[in-house]
Enzyme design. Structure first.
Site, PDB file in Angstrom:
ATOM      1  N   ILE A  38       0.810  -1.216   0.000  1.00  0.00           N
ATOM      2  CA  ILE A  38       0.000   0.000   0.000  1.00  0.00           C
ATOM      3  C   ILE A  38       0.846   1.271   0.000  1.00  0.00           C
ATOM      4  O   ILE A  38       0.321   2.373  -0.156  1.00  0.00           O
ATOM      5  CB  ILE A  38      -1.008   0.034   1.176  1.00  0.00           C
ATOM      6  CG1 ILE A  38      -0.289   0.016   2.537  1.00  0.00           C
ATOM      7  CG2 ILE A  38      -2.009  -1.106   1.044  1.00  0.00           C
ATOM      8  CD1 ILE A  38      -1.231   0.284   3.719  1.00  0.00           C
ATOM      9  N   TYR A 126       3.493   7.716  16.826  1.00  0.00           N
ATOM     10  CA  TYR A 126       2.408   6.838  16.373  1.00  0.00           C
ATOM     11  C   TYR A 126       1.098   7.612  16.253  1.00  0.00           C
ATOM     12  O   TYR A 126       0.441   7.599  15.209  1.00  0.00           O
ATOM     13  CB  TYR A 126       2.255   5.671  17.345  1.00  0.00           C
ATOM     14  CG  TYR A 126       1.027   4.822  17.112  1.00  0.00           C
ATOM     15  CD1 TYR A 126       0.871   4.098  15.936  1.00  0.00           C
ATOM     16  CD2 TYR A 126       0.015   4.741  18.068  1.00  0.00           C
ATOM     17  CE1 TYR A 126      -0.260   3.323  15.714  1.00  0.00           C
ATOM     18  CE2 TYR A 126      -1.107   3.973  17.867  1.00  0.00           C
ATOM     19  CZ  TYR A 126      -1.249   3.266  16.692  1.00  0.00           C
ATOM     20  OH  TYR A 126      -2.368   2.504  16.475  1.00  0.00           O
TER      21      TYR A 126
END
Length: 287
Positions: A38, A126
């Site tokens: 991806i 994150y």
């Protein structure tokens, strides 16, 4: 419909595969990095177009929260850039996209459950990359749905439940943080919510999903050991500062699920009942 599920080898991706057998009216394309990278924009665009994809469910992500602090470039690629590629590919074909996000988009300083209207303020690499991914998806795809979740576990992959069961069997004592509050989420429950959205029709926007109830990681561990029949390991409560970690964790990350429950008329189980289901399945797979 033709449904593409990326990150199919992960916890949620595996649960999507399990539940797809109950929704056989659709054609599924379960991919991981071997089948579709991806991070390759051209490959993503070609795959979505050639297979006439109607819905993309992006379960792929960089989720190693502490390692992300040192691998920000790779983390950003997977959590921000790649979802943008998926969103652009979806938009060019008129497809919808369900992007799975996280409670880490919040800093965890609240004391009431987070609604979708609260302004995100991540304090880790994150969380920052996942928020950037949300923004890219919403900007590039008009039929995008963001689902933020928290404390995900299942019988698949590596997760807190399996780790606590293993350590509980190996050790006489264990220290677990008690001052971080949230809600465990069984990935199977999240997969069911995703299928509810697919079957009823994608309603674009941001949603929160976790199981019902709240607990600390310490309480969660005690419940895991009780259900797994582990009684020889003493679990001690720790303060966050007694368990040093590279990335800051949200102290309070309870998500308000009102919107997703009303929009798709779903009932969400309490985290303890879902944990019991998962632990029972883990016991059965051990036999």
């Amino acid at each position: 419909m033709n449904i593409l599920v990326t990150g199919a080898n992960g916890q949620l991706g595996n649960e999507m595969q399990v539940l797809s057998t109950e929704h056989k009216q659709h054609e599924y394309f379960f991919t991981d990095v071997e089948e579709l990278d991806i991070c390759d924009e051209q490959a993503v665009r070609a795959f979505v177009k050639d297979n006439r994809i109607d819905i993309i469910v992006n379960c792929a992500a960089y989720t190693a929260v502490d390692k992300a602090e040192d691998n920000s470039e790779l983390c950003d690629k997977l959590n921000h850039i790649a979802p943008g590629y998926l969103a652009a590919a979806a938009e060019s074909c008129g497809a919808a996209l369900i992007q799975v996000s996280t409670d880490y988009v919040f800093d965890g300083t609240a004391y009431v459950p987070y609604t979708e209207e609260v302004t995100p303020c991540p304090n880790s690499v994150y969380g920052t990359t996942k928020l950037a991914g949300e923004q890219a998806v919403m900007k590039l795809c008009s039929r995008a749905m963001i689902i933020r979740t928290a404390w995900l576990y299942s019988i698949y992959g590596n997760n807190f439940v399996k780790t606590m069961i293993r350590l509980g069997k190996e050790r006489e004592s264990l220290g677990v943080v008690f001052d971080q509050i949230g809600t465990p989420t069984y990935a199977n429950d999240l997969a069911k919510a995703i299928f509810a959205a697919i079957e009823q029709g994608i309603v674009p926007g941001v949603y929160h999903f976790s199981d019902e109830g709240v607990c600390s990681w310490y309480d969660f561990t005690l419940a895991i050991h009780r259900m797994a029949g582990i009684s020889t390991c003493k679990v001690r409560p720790l303060h966050t500062d007694e368990y040093p970690a590279k990335a800051l964790r949200p102290h309070y990350s309870v998500l308000d699920k009102t919107k997703i429950k009303k929009t798709f008329d779903i009932e969400i189980p309490h985290w303890e009942s879902s944990l019991a289901r998962c632990v029972q399945l883990l016991k059965e797979t051990e036999k």
